[in-house]
Every structure is written in C-alpha cells, then in structure tokens.
Design an enzyme around this catalytic site. Structure first.
Site, PDB file in Angstrom:
ATOM      1  N   LYS A 144       0.821  -1.225   0.000  1.00 47.01           N
ATOM      2  CA  LYS A 144       0.000   0.000   0.000  1.00 47.01           C
ATOM      3  C   LYS A 144       0.851   1.271   0.000  1.00 47.01           C
ATOM      4  O   LYS A 144       2.031   1.249   0.324  1.00 47.01           O
ATOM      5  CB  LYS A 144      -0.991  -0.038   1.165  1.00 47.01           C
ATOM      6  CG  LYS A 144      -2.120  -1.038   0.874  1.00 47.01           C
ATOM      7  CD  LYS A 144      -3.304  -0.927   1.795  1.00 47.01           C
ATOM      8  CE  LYS A 144      -4.364  -1.938   1.327  1.00 47.01           C
ATOM      9  NZ  LYS A 144      -5.468  -2.086   2.261  1.00 47.01           N
ATOM     10  N   ARG A 158      -3.787 -10.275   4.384  1.00 49.88           N
ATOM     11  CA  ARG A 158      -4.157 -10.248   2.958  1.00 49.88           C
ATOM     12  C   ARG A 158      -2.965  -9.686   2.193  1.00 49.88           C
ATOM     13  O   ARG A 158      -2.614  -8.511   2.392  1.00 49.88           O
ATOM     14  CB  ARG A 158      -5.395  -9.362   2.793  1.00 49.88           C
ATOM     15  CG  ARG A 158      -5.934  -9.270   1.382  1.00 49.88           C
ATOM     16  CD  ARG A 158      -7.169  -8.352   1.361  1.00 49.88           C
ATOM     17  NE  ARG A 158      -7.705  -8.259   0.026  1.00 49.88           N
ATOM     18  CZ  ARG A 158      -7.243  -7.435  -0.905  1.00 49.88           C
ATOM     19  NH1 ARG A 158      -6.245  -6.618  -0.646  1.00 49.88           N
ATOM     20  NH2 ARG A 158      -7.792  -7.422  -2.114  1.00 49.88           N
TER      21      ARG A 158
HETATM   22  C1  9MG Z   1     -10.165  -5.391  -1.136  1.00 51.96           C
HETATM   23  N1  9MG Z   1      -9.202  -4.868  -0.187  1.00 51.96           N
HETATM   24  C2  9MG Z   1      -8.161  -4.031  -0.460  1.00 51.96           C
HETATM   25  N2  9MG Z   1      -7.496  -3.745   0.669  1.00 51.96           N
HETATM   26  C3  9MG Z   1      -8.122  -4.402   1.660  1.00 51.96           C
HETATM   27  C4  9MG Z   1      -7.916  -4.500   3.043  1.00 51.96           C
HETATM   28  O1  9MG Z   1      -6.938  -3.831   3.650  1.00 51.96           O
HETATM   29  N3  9MG Z   1      -8.745  -5.267   3.767  1.00 51.96           N
HETATM   30  C5  9MG Z   1      -9.770  -5.935   3.158  1.00 51.96           C
HETATM   31  N4  9MG Z   1     -10.568  -6.677   3.946  1.00 51.96           N
HETATM   32  N5  9MG Z   1     -10.016  -5.880   1.852  1.00 51.96           N
HETATM   33  C6  9MG Z   1      -9.203  -5.127   1.123  1.00 51.96           C
END
Ligand code: 9MG
Length: 279
Positions: free
Chosen positions: A221, A257
């Site tokens: 990010k 994630r």
């Molecule tokens: C779809 N998406 C993109 N970034 C995310 C994040 O930090 N958390 C979740 N749950 N979905 C995300």
C-alpha cells in the site's frame, strides 16, 4: 468442504490470504478470455506458493477508483471462481465485493467468505449475509474509494474505527447472523493519512482484544511509499509489506491479505520458529 479459515493456525501464524484482482489494470492485455485465464493461473500459483486462501475481486478499491456495474463485476469474478473451484475443489475462496448480488453469485460458485470493504452498508447487504451464512469481513472505510483520500479526519482514529466496526457488527447481528462468522478489519489506506495508518497498525492488539478475528491488509500500500520515498512503484514495497505482516502476526491478527504469498508465508514461519526459542 472445509470451513473458510478465519482463525490463526494452531502455532499462532495468521492465515495467508493471496490477492487476486480481476480488474483491467491487473490482467488486461489479451482480452476477456486471456484475462480470465491469467487470473486463474495467478490464483493457482498463489495456492502453490502457500496461500491458505484467496481473495478474488472484480472492482478496484484503490484510492480514486471508479465503481463498476454488477454485470461487469459478475463477468470478471464468477468464471475465475468457477475455474479455481474446478481445478482445486479444496481451495478456500473469498469474494471481495461491496455488492450483495455479486456476493450471492460468488458464494454459489464456490466462495466461502464475503470480504466487504463497505462493511455491508449497501441496501440489503446484512440480509444477504444472513441468507448466505458464510463468514463476513467487515472493513472500515471513511468515504468511498473515489474520494476517500481527499481529506480524512478522525477525532481519535482508533476509537472511531473500533466504534464503527462495532456498529456494523451490531447491524449484522441484529439480522440473527452468527457472531462466530464475523471478521473485523481496520481498513489500512481507506480514508486515512499516514499517521492514521501507523496509529491503527500500532494498535492492532486493541482490535484483536475486541474478541473477533481481525483481517489485516497493508500489502504494497501507498503508505509504505510515504515512509520510503524510493518505493513509488508498488512492486518495490515488499520489505515494508513483510514488516507490517510480521507485526500483524505478533499482534494476533487471524488473516493477512497479501500479494507476495511465498515471501510472507516464509517470513511468518521463521518468526514462529524464532519465538520458540524466546525466554
Ligand atoms: C479489497 N481490499 C483491499 N485492501 C483491503 C484490506 O486492507 N482489507 C480488506 N478486507 N479488503 C481489502
């Protein structure tokens, strides 16, 4: 069929969720069929690299992203979910969508978790979650992807985000939804400044202490580029992504994630191995 993993592994490692974005900016060059094939191949590669589960999304949620229609989103994600499920019937698949109709079709195609960055604020979303009966991830976002980074404001970012997630969980529970199926996510990068993101990351233990599993997403990010100005290209943010994934694991998060599945899974295993020798 195994249940979707929303708790950490027995040794404390979070589940590694591999990101599969089926959006034109991700797999666009060769037309619709080639994009679908590329997304499927990418997903299978992430499973081979050690992903515990996959998150499939057909609408970009990046800052500035424009919404897409239900039809477009269905057209992107359903063939990919069907292809992965056919190839790997045991694969655990999450659908990343804000739209109840897309979540329903995805679950019918084989998805076992609804990841909603909008925390079920769409009309009928809590009722659809109740109908589907799969785990749901409620993420905090201030505003909407198109404009969320314009001027984010909080009185107290940790309290504000925790209160919001509590309210959204309450709305879901009021439909009769099972508390055991709710996952919370502070939403790193969604309507937040660098200071907001860092305060939330530093406070992950507080979110874990709320008693529901926490999903953490910070892979590649932009805030990493705000700390390391050389990392303008998202591909150059692996170091920062690993640093925060390890921190999330130490804080007790249930799921991370990530894009870089192999590297993250390895770093998490090494961290657990070291912790066995700690006094
Ligand atoms: C779809 N998406 C993109 N970034 C995310 C994040 O930090 N958390 C979740 N749950 N979905 C995300």
């Amino acid at each position: 069929m195994l249940a979707f993993p929303i708790r950490p592994h027995a040794d404390g490692r979070p589940q590694v969720m591999g990101i599969v974005n089926v959006t034109p900016d991700s797999f666009s060059d060769g037309g619709r069929h080639a994009s679908m094939q590329a997304a499927r191949d990418h997903a299978l590669g992430l499973l081979d690299a050690g992903a515990d589960c996959l998150d499939i999304g057909g609408e970009s949620t990046r800052p500035g992203a424009e919404p897409v229609s239900v039809a477009q989103e269905l057209d992107r994600v359903i063939p990919v979910i069907e292809a992965i499920s056919a190839e790997r019937p045991d694969a655990q698949i999450s659908i990343d969508t804000m739209k109840p109709d897309v979540a329903r079709a995805a679950v019918h195609a084989g998805a076992g978790l609804w990841n909603d960055v909008n925390a079920l604020r769409a009309a009928g979303a809590p009722e659809t979650a109740m109908e589907l009966g799969v785990p749901v991830c409620l993420m905090h976002m201030q505003g909407e992807p198109r404009t969320m980074q314009a001027d984010p404001h909080y009185d107290d970012v940790v309290n504000d985000v925790a209160r919001y997630l509590g309210q959204r969980a309450g709305a879901l529970l009021s439909t009769g939804f099972d508390r055991e199926l709710i996952v919370l996510d502070p939403g790193i990068g969604f309507g937040k400044t660098l200071a907001h993101n860092l305060k939330l990351i530093a406070s992950l233990e507080h979110f874990v202490s709320l008693g529901l599993p926490v999903l953490f997403g910070a892979s590649r990010k932009r805030f990493i580029n705000a700390i390391d100005e050389t990392a303008t290209d998202a591909m150059d943010r692996l170091g920062g992504s690993l640093a925060v994934a390890l921190h999330a694991a130490r804080s007790g998060c249930a799921i991370v994630r990530v894009h870089d599945v192999r590297e993250t899974a390895q770093a998490l295993k090494v961290q657990v191995a070291i912790s066995r020798y700690a006094d």
